[in-house]
Design a protein around this motif. Structure first.
Motif, PDB file in Angstrom:
ATOM      1  N   THR A  45       0.832  -1.211   0.000  1.00 36.29           N
ATOM      2  CA  THR A  45       0.000   0.000   0.000  1.00 36.29           C
ATOM      3  C   THR A  45       0.864   1.259   0.000  1.00 36.29           C
ATOM      4  O   THR A  45       0.501   2.260  -0.620  1.00 36.29           O
ATOM      5  N   ALA A  46       2.015   1.221   0.691  1.00 40.16           N
ATOM      6  CA  ALA A  46       2.908   2.376   0.663  1.00 40.16           C
ATOM      7  C   ALA A  46       3.469   2.584  -0.739  1.00 40.16           C
ATOM      8  O   ALA A  46       3.615   3.724  -1.198  1.00 40.16           O
ATOM      9  N   TRP A  47       3.769   1.492  -1.435  1.00 39.97           N
ATOM     10  CA  TRP A  47       4.258   1.593  -2.820  1.00 39.97           C
ATOM     11  C   TRP A  47       3.211   2.257  -3.701  1.00 39.97           C
ATOM     12  O   TRP A  47       3.503   3.197  -4.456  1.00 39.97           O
ATOM     13  N   VAL A  48       1.981   1.760  -3.643  1.00 39.19           N
ATOM     14  CA  VAL A  48       0.919   2.302  -4.494  1.00 39.19           C
ATOM     15  C   VAL A  48       0.666   3.771  -4.156  1.00 39.19           C
ATOM     16  O   VAL A  48       0.425   4.597  -5.048  1.00 39.19           O
ATOM     17  N   ALA A  49       0.738   4.112  -2.871  1.00 36.83           N
ATOM     18  CA  ALA A  49       0.506   5.501  -2.468  1.00 36.83           C
ATOM     19  C   ALA A  49       1.586   6.432  -2.997  1.00 36.83           C
ATOM     20  O   ALA A  49       1.303   7.579  -3.381  1.00 36.83           O
ATOM     21  N   LEU A  50       2.822   5.972  -3.058  1.00 35.62           N
ATOM     22  CA  LEU A  50       3.930   6.839  -3.457  1.00 35.62           C
ATOM     23  C   LEU A  50       4.250   6.761  -4.946  1.00 35.62           C
ATOM     24  O   LEU A  50       4.552   7.775  -5.574  1.00 35.62           O
ATOM     25  N   LEU A  51       4.192   5.558  -5.510  1.00 39.97           N
ATOM     26  CA  LEU A  51       4.664   5.366  -6.883  1.00 39.97           C
ATOM     27  C   LEU A  51       3.581   4.946  -7.855  1.00 39.97           C
ATOM     28  O   LEU A  51       3.822   4.946  -9.068  1.00 39.97           O
ATOM     29  N   GLY A  52       2.405   4.590  -7.371  1.00 42.16           N
ATOM     30  CA  GLY A  52       1.350   4.138  -8.274  1.00 42.16           C
ATOM     31  C   GLY A  52       1.767   2.875  -9.006  1.00 42.16           C
ATOM     32  O   GLY A  52       2.262   1.923  -8.404  1.00 42.16           O
ATOM     33  N   ASP A  53       1.607   2.878 -10.325  1.00 39.17           N
ATOM     34  CA  ASP A  53       1.990   1.713 -11.123  1.00 39.17           C
ATOM     35  C   ASP A  53       3.401   1.834 -11.690  1.00 39.17           C
ATOM     36  O   ASP A  53       3.823   1.012 -12.502  1.00 39.17           O
ATOM     37  N   GLY A  54       4.151   2.850 -11.269  1.00 40.74           N
ATOM     38  CA  GLY A  54       5.540   2.993 -11.703  1.00 40.74           C
ATOM     39  C   GLY A  54       5.712   3.448 -13.135  1.00 40.74           C
ATOM     40  O   GLY A  54       6.802   3.292 -13.704  1.00 40.74           O
ATOM     41  N   ALA A  55       4.658   4.032 -13.738  1.00 42.43           N
ATOM     42  CA  ALA A  55       4.744   4.430 -15.150  1.00 42.43           C
ATOM     43  C   ALA A  55       5.743   5.558 -15.376  1.00 42.43           C
ATOM     44  O   ALA A  55       6.167   5.783 -16.515  1.00 42.43           O
ATOM     45  N   VAL A 115      12.354  -4.485  -5.701  1.00 48.50           N
ATOM     46  CA  VAL A 115      11.854  -3.265  -6.354  1.00 48.50           C
ATOM     47  C   VAL A 115      11.778  -3.469  -7.859  1.00 48.50           C
ATOM     48  O   VAL A 115      10.782  -3.123  -8.510  1.00 48.50           O
ATOM     49  N   ARG A 116      12.823  -4.029  -8.432  1.00 42.62           N
ATOM     50  CA  ARG A 116      12.826  -4.250  -9.883  1.00 42.62           C
ATOM     51  C   ARG A 116      11.739  -5.244 -10.289  1.00 42.62           C
ATOM     52  O   ARG A 116      11.064  -5.053 -11.303  1.00 42.62           O
ATOM     53  N   THR A 117      11.587  -6.290  -9.485  1.00 43.48           N
ATOM     54  CA  THR A 117      10.539  -7.276  -9.765  1.00 43.48           C
ATOM     55  C   THR A 117       9.158  -6.640  -9.643  1.00 43.48           C
ATOM     56  O   THR A 117       8.277  -6.884 -10.478  1.00 43.48           O
ATOM     57  N   ALA A 118       8.957  -5.826  -8.602  1.00 38.12           N
ATOM     58  CA  ALA A 118       7.661  -5.179  -8.396  1.00 38.12           C
ATOM     59  C   ALA A 118       7.323  -4.249  -9.554  1.00 38.12           C
ATOM     60  O   ALA A 118       6.180  -4.229 -10.034  1.00 38.12           O
ATOM     61  N   TRP A 119       8.305  -3.477 -10.009  1.00 37.33           N
ATOM     62  CA  TRP A 119       8.063  -2.586 -11.143  1.00 37.33           C
ATOM     63  C   TRP A 119       7.669  -3.389 -12.379  1.00 37.33           C
ATOM     64  O   TRP A 119       6.730  -3.025 -13.092  1.00 37.33           O
ATOM     65  N   ALA A 120       8.360  -4.493 -12.633  1.00 37.56           N
ATOM     66  CA  ALA A 120       8.063  -5.311 -13.813  1.00 37.56           C
ATOM     67  C   ALA A 120       6.659  -5.916 -13.727  1.00 37.56           C
ATOM     68  O   ALA A 120       5.929  -5.961 -14.734  1.00 37.56           O
TER      69      ALA A 120
END
Length: 296
Positions: A183-193, A278-283
């Motif tokens: 949830t912290a990832w989505v709040a800060l970075l969204g889908d990483g676009a 992090v790299r895996t999550a972005w992918a």
């Protein structure tokens, strides 16, 4: 104004104004203040700030900040509240443990140990606590329990929201990433676009080595610790938890992190695993897939 490109310096209220301007049809971009400052000439005033923002926006290498949605702000608000409750609870526990030492009472480190020991100390009439001290510690124990309840309530709310968001579900399929981190990832970075590749995302979060290279000689230092410290902390702690269980697994990822831990300090292995996560999550977010274990 006719529909145009609007560039703002990221700061307090900038995401709100970015959303409002987008509603009017404009293209909105935010620039971090540290990237604007090198373009400002002379002393600081509003005109030169605007001039510096325009010059920075025209740079082809400029990196922009994504405008956050209201849903992202809601998630981050819950995280900020939880973070403050945890800090207050830690400070209170340290204060209780420290002042008990003045009465000759030593309580081992650990929040759970303090929770169990404090009621027994208050009931023990044979120790050195005075009536005033017992009343004060009783209030502190009540406050400690209230903070525990608040943290647990926010944990439950964030976990519920994580299971409702498909992006969080995909992130939680990665070992070492749970509801809090997702949830912290989505709040800060969204889908990483906003990132072209996973390494840029890891660099944004400060999980890549700092460089001090010159004359063709590369010199790598510790991690840069740039970006949001809160999300980086969650990622590293999650990687530590995954590192502890890697010894019981035989997939490729677990074998890799065991090899790193065998030749490096445990903290280095945890950061390396956080970088890989992090790299895996972005992918996964960019492809829409779910993490799959790869056999060794």
């Amino acid at each position: 104004l006719p529909v145009t490109r609007v560039v703002l310096e990221a700061g307090g209220g900038s995401h709100h104004w970015g959303r409002r301007l987008r509603e009017l049809g404009h293209t909105v971009q935010l620039i971090a203040p540290q990237f604007v400052k090198p373009y400002r000439r002379g002393q600081k005033n509003d005109y030169r700030d605007a001039e510096a923002i325009c010059a920075a926006a025209l740079s082809p290498q400029m990196r922009f900040v994504g405008v956050k949605s209201l849903e992202q702000h809601d998630l981050m608000l819950l995280h900020r509240q939880r973070e403050q409750y945890v800090k207050r609870r830690t400070a209170l526990a340290n204060q209780i443990r420290g002042t008990l030492g003045q009465y000759g009472i030593v309580v081992s480190k650990g929040l759970g140990l303090l929770r169990r020991a404090l009621p027994r100390l208050l009931e023990d009439a044979g120790n050195s606590l005075s009536a005033t001290a017992r009343e004060a510690y009783a209030e502190s124990y009540q406050e400690l329990c209230e903070l525990d309840e608040k943290v647990a309530r926010l944990d439950g709310k964030l976990e519920h929201l994580a299971h409702q968001d498909p992006r969080c579900v995909r992130l939680m399929s990665i070992p070492g990433i749970g509801p809090l981190t997702a949830t912290a990832w989505v709040a800060l970075l969204g889908d990483g676009a906003q990132f072209e590749k996973g390494r840029q995302c890891a660099a944004f979060l400060g999980l890549v080595p700092r460089q001090h290279s010159s004359g063709g000689k590369e010199r790598l230092l510790g991690i840069s610790k740039r970006g949001d410290r809160y999300l980086r902390t969650l990622l590293v702690h999650g990687a530590r938890a995954a590192l502890r269980t890697a010894g019981t697994k035989e997939d490729r990822r677990s074998r890799w992190v065991r090899e790193v831990a065998a030749t490096h300090h445990a903290n280095v292995a945890a950061v390396a695993l956080a970088n890989r996560n992090v790299r895996t999550a972005w992918a996964l977010l960019r492809s829409g897939e779910t993490y799959q274990m790869v056999a060794a």
